[in-house]
Design an enzyme around this catalytic site. Structure first.
Site, PDB file in Angstrom:
ATOM      1  CG  HIS A 103      36.019  30.933  35.423  1.00  0.00           C
ATOM      2  ND1 HIS A 103      35.779  29.657  35.837  1.00  0.00           N
ATOM      3  CD2 HIS A 103      34.944  31.309  34.691  1.00  0.00           C
ATOM      4  CE1 HIS A 103      34.590  29.272  35.391  1.00  0.00           C
ATOM      5  NE2 HIS A 103      34.067  30.255  34.686  1.00  0.00           N
TER       6      HIS A 103
ATOM      7  CG  ASP B 113      32.675  43.508  33.364  1.00  0.00           C
ATOM      8  OD1 ASP B 113      32.119  44.414  33.995  1.00  0.00           O
ATOM      9  OD2 ASP B 113      33.619  43.696  32.575  1.00  0.00           O
TER      10      ASP B 113
ATOM     11  CD  GLU C  18      33.031  47.363  32.232  1.00  0.00           C
ATOM     12  OE1 GLU C  18      32.896  46.764  31.144  1.00  0.00           O
ATOM     13  OE2 GLU C  18      33.203  46.780  33.318  1.00  0.00           O
TER      14      GLU C  18
HETATM   15  P1  FAD Z   1      41.067  30.569  39.878  1.00  0.00           P
HETATM   16  O1  FAD Z   1      41.284  30.688  38.424  1.00  0.00           O
HETATM   17  O2  FAD Z   1      40.590  29.299  40.390  1.00  0.00           O
HETATM   18  O3  FAD Z   1      42.403  31.010  40.653  1.00  0.00           O
HETATM   19  C1  FAD Z   1      43.118  32.156  40.258  1.00  0.00           C
HETATM   20  C2  FAD Z   1      44.367  32.340  41.128  1.00  0.00           C
HETATM   21  O4  FAD Z   1      43.986  32.655  42.447  1.00  0.00           O
HETATM   22  C3  FAD Z   1      45.229  31.094  41.223  1.00  0.00           C
HETATM   23  O5  FAD Z   1      46.572  31.461  41.341  1.00  0.00           O
HETATM   24  C4  FAD Z   1      44.758  30.436  42.507  1.00  0.00           C
HETATM   25  O6  FAD Z   1      45.717  29.607  43.070  1.00  0.00           O
HETATM   26  C5  FAD Z   1      44.451  31.655  43.358  1.00  0.00           C
HETATM   27  N1  FAD Z   1      43.363  31.421  44.309  1.00  0.00           N
HETATM   28  C6  FAD Z   1      42.131  30.939  44.057  1.00  0.00           C
HETATM   29  N2  FAD Z   1      41.415  30.898  45.190  1.00  0.00           N
HETATM   30  C7  FAD Z   1      42.217  31.374  46.165  1.00  0.00           C
HETATM   31  C8  FAD Z   1      42.064  31.571  47.562  1.00  0.00           C
HETATM   32  N3  FAD Z   1      40.928  31.287  48.200  1.00  0.00           N
HETATM   33  N4  FAD Z   1      43.108  32.068  48.257  1.00  0.00           N
HETATM   34  C9  FAD Z   1      44.264  32.376  47.638  1.00  0.00           C
HETATM   35  N5  FAD Z   1      44.477  32.194  46.335  1.00  0.00           N
HETATM   36  C10 FAD Z   1      43.466  31.705  45.615  1.00  0.00           C
HETATM   37  N6  FAD Z   1      38.386  39.636  36.402  1.00  0.00           N
HETATM   38  C11 FAD Z   1      38.089  40.870  36.785  1.00  0.00           C
HETATM   39  O7  FAD Z   1      38.786  41.461  37.590  1.00  0.00           O
HETATM   40  N7  FAD Z   1      36.995  41.509  36.266  1.00  0.00           N
HETATM   41  C12 FAD Z   1      36.144  40.915  35.411  1.00  0.00           C
HETATM   42  O8  FAD Z   1      35.168  41.519  34.992  1.00  0.00           O
HETATM   43  C13 FAD Z   1      36.426  39.578  35.015  1.00  0.00           C
HETATM   44  N8  FAD Z   1      35.605  38.923  34.181  1.00  0.00           N
HETATM   45  C14 FAD Z   1      35.883  37.643  33.845  1.00  0.00           C
HETATM   46  C15 FAD Z   1      35.001  36.959  33.009  1.00  0.00           C
HETATM   47  C16 FAD Z   1      35.224  35.648  32.667  1.00  0.00           C
HETATM   48  C17 FAD Z   1      34.254  34.943  31.755  1.00  0.00           C
HETATM   49  C18 FAD Z   1      36.397  35.006  33.148  1.00  0.00           C
HETATM   50  C19 FAD Z   1      36.684  33.609  32.750  1.00  0.00           C
HETATM   51  C20 FAD Z   1      37.292  35.672  33.958  1.00  0.00           C
HETATM   52  C21 FAD Z   1      37.047  37.003  34.324  1.00  0.00           C
HETATM   53  N9  FAD Z   1      37.907  37.714  35.150  1.00  0.00           N
HETATM   54  C22 FAD Z   1      37.592  38.982  35.534  1.00  0.00           C
HETATM   55  C23 FAD Z   1      39.174  37.138  35.598  1.00  0.00           C
HETATM   56  C24 FAD Z   1      39.028  36.485  36.948  1.00  0.00           C
HETATM   57  O9  FAD Z   1      38.838  37.448  37.954  1.00  0.00           O
HETATM   58  C25 FAD Z   1      40.289  35.724  37.310  1.00  0.00           C
HETATM   59  O10 FAD Z   1      40.595  34.804  36.323  1.00  0.00           O
HETATM   60  C26 FAD Z   1      40.098  35.016  38.633  1.00  0.00           C
HETATM   61  O11 FAD Z   1      41.328  34.514  39.069  1.00  0.00           O
HETATM   62  C27 FAD Z   1      39.142  33.877  38.441  1.00  0.00           C
HETATM   63  O12 FAD Z   1      38.615  33.493  39.654  1.00  0.00           O
HETATM   64  P2  FAD Z   1      38.547  31.972  39.995  1.00  0.00           P
HETATM   65  O13 FAD Z   1      37.745  31.923  41.218  1.00  0.00           O
HETATM   66  O14 FAD Z   1      38.116  31.135  38.873  1.00  0.00           O
HETATM   67  O15 FAD Z   1      40.101  31.741  40.345  1.00  0.00           O
END
Ligand code: FAD
Length: 517
Positions: free
Chosen positions: A85, A160, A276
């Protein structure tokens, strides 16, 4: 140094990889389906094909892969992918290997000799004596919520949206309206297991291997892959009073927000649980995809208010309660709202279950999915802005750039947090002032008009730069080495040192483009 491979290095790598695929069997895949999934993300801007995707069946698989990369003459890059994400390719590994962390969903994380209760999901283990959960790095927060609620417990700091992984949000910070009081998610972790960039399995905490612990939290995946996090829990409430109030004047809105977040003790009974805020622009119905809140009967007068003013600020708060506090919660809210200066007649309330409140974004997501509007480009921009600059930001960005361009489709969030709730030893970067705002432009665009949003983002960043506003990007997307140095500021030296210590061959999370711009 890891990342992309010139031919013939790529050829040699592919030969090595075929051997690895043979050794690791089905866990390492390079078929088109696996590659396609790992080369896209929520942003839909970048598409970088990895050479293969690892679906680990154990932590050892991750460790072996990283050790293998360290051993070969041209190490290949490796990116943990949580739920993908990110919006700018941060979880991609061009020509390298993406590790799909969600495939460890049912892997029981190693827990050092302590008896814990496994939930239905064996990747989440709850200790209800000491109120914590041991959670695999690839677990989704929604699953953590359901598993902990089975024991009457809950984490206190949320994002969120809950369909994000624990490892993904801890690599950034994990923020929402609960951060002003409970801190970001990274400050609610007691301990972690991490596989470093050298493939070593290390348990770390503030007391043990603390350099790795603090480095990884907010560390953008640069030092290791989080395979387990011990998250603090508290007794779970049952229901939530959820309130929105509208303002036409930014300084009044900000003053009221700041006043409300000044009551922020973790145990302080009269404090809010969530705060918020967002912009309401003259763009049709007052609800947006992220939440439908306002009663239908009030839509027309809200729309006419926004039309008249051009821009309205919506303050959003909530307070949790259960059977013991049911009778007092209303009174406490009334007291908190005394002296606030929202527009008379523009306060709206809802009463919802705790789960419905935390999972409030999901129904909007499902709606967008059904309309084919979820998998579109998301040119998001998230900023942290010091309190002393927020009125300049309002004047120069909200009231000028945003109104003039009039392209914003999607929520624009704006709310303050307390610096004291963060921990400066961690890698996450925030402004220096005691109170700072987060502003999130959470746009969706079409596949052929996203440039206009990117231009607006550039104009906003350019404005901040020229006006000397000390803003920091959250979920940073920075294109130059100097940009990263500026971003980390006084933390850059320590960041570099930790990279050399834990991932000297610069293998991990190349998609952040910190060391390989
Ligand atoms: P990914 O996109 O898969 O990875 C993100 C990064 O973290 C990459 O660099 C990856 O290599 C690294 N990573 C992933 N897993 C690990 C692991 N286990 N160990 C070490 N590194 C790792 N963020 C907020 O803070 N608050 C919010 O309210 C919020 N709302 C969101 C709503 C939506 C609809 C979306 C799409 C995103 C939102 N985000 C929010 C952003 C979100 O927290 C970040 O994009 C987060 O990185 C997404 O998590 P993911 O698990 O998909 O990580």
């Amino acid at each position: 140094m890891a990342e992309s491979f010139p031919f013939p290095t790529l050829l040699i790598f592919l030969i090595i990889l075929s051997g690895l695929i043979f050794t690791m069997g089905y866990k390492l895949r390079d078929d088109p389906e696996a590659i396609k999934l790992a080369s896209s993300d929520f942003g839909h801007f970048h598409r970088y094909n990895p050479a293969a995707v690892l679906y680990p069946a154990s932590i050892n698989d991750i460790s072996s892969l990283i050790k293998f990369s360290n051993k070969v003459s041209t190490p290949f890059s490796i990116a943990a992918r949580g739920h993908g994400h990110s919006t700018r390719g941060q979880a991609m590994a061009p020509n390298g290997v993406v590790v799909d962390m969600t495939s460890l969903k049912n892997y029981r994380p190693h827990v050092s000799g302590i008896s814990v209760n496994s939930s239905k999901n064996s990747g989440i283990n709850i200790n209800n004596n000491d109120n914590y959960a041991d959670v695999g790095g690839g677990q989704l927060w929604i699953d953590v919520l359901h598993a902990t609620l089975e024991h009457g417990l809950t984490p206190v700091s949320w994002t969120d949206y809950l369909y994000l992984t624990v490892g993904g949000t801890l690599s950034n910070a994990g923020i929402s309206g609960s951060a002003f009081r409970f801190g970001p998610q990274i400050t609610n972790v007691y301990e972690m297991d991490v596989v470093t960039g050298q493939g070593d399995f290390v348990t770390c905490s503030p007391q043990k291997n603390s350099e790795l612990f603090f480095g990884v939290l907010g560390g953008l995946g640069q030092f290791g892959i989080i395979t387990r996090a011990r998250i603090s829990l508290e007794p779970a409430p049952k229901r939530v009073k959820w309130v929105r109030m509208l303002y036409s004047d930014f300084s009044t809105f900000a003053r009221d927000q700041e006043r409300l977040i000044s009551l922020n003790g973790r145990k302080q009974r009269n404090a809010l649980d969530y705060l918020e805020g967002s912009l309401m622009l003259n763009q049709g119905p007052p609800d947006n995809w992220r939440s439908s809140f306002f009663p239908q009967s009030s839509h027309s007068r809200i729309v006419s208010l926004v039309t008249k003013r051009g821009i309205i600020y919506c303050l959003e708060v909530s307070k949790y309660y259960d059977e013991h506090t049911e009778t007092t919660v209303k009174k406490e809210l009334e007291l908190l709202f005394k002296g606030l200066s929202f527009l008379p007649g523009f306060l709206f309330e809802k009463d919802v279950s705790y789960v419905d409140f935390l999972n409030r974004v999901r129904s909007g997501e499902e709606k967008l999915h059904s309309q084919g509007q979820w998998d579109v480009p998301h040119p998001w921009l998230n900023l942290f802005i010091p309190k002393s600059s927020i009125s300049d930001f309002d004047a120069g960005v909200f009231k000028d750039i945003v109104l003039r361009r009039n392209i914003t489709t999607g929520p624009v969030l704006v709310y303050p947090m307390n610096r004291t709730k963060w921990d400066d030893r961690m890698s996450a970067v925030i402004p220096q002032e005691d109170v700072f705002y987060t502003v999130g432009f959470l746009y969706s665009s079409g596949f052929d008009d996203w440039e206009a949003f990117e231009e607006q983002n550039e104009e906003i960043l350019g404005f901040c730069d020229r006006a000397g506003l000390e803003v920091k990007q959250y979920l940073p997307h920075i294109k130059t080495q100097q940009g990263w140095i500026n971003h980390f500021g006084s933390k850059w030296k320590a960041f570099l040192k930790k990279k050399a210590l834990f991932d000297p061959k610069r293998i991990l999370s190349p998609g952040q483009r910190i060391f390989n711009n």
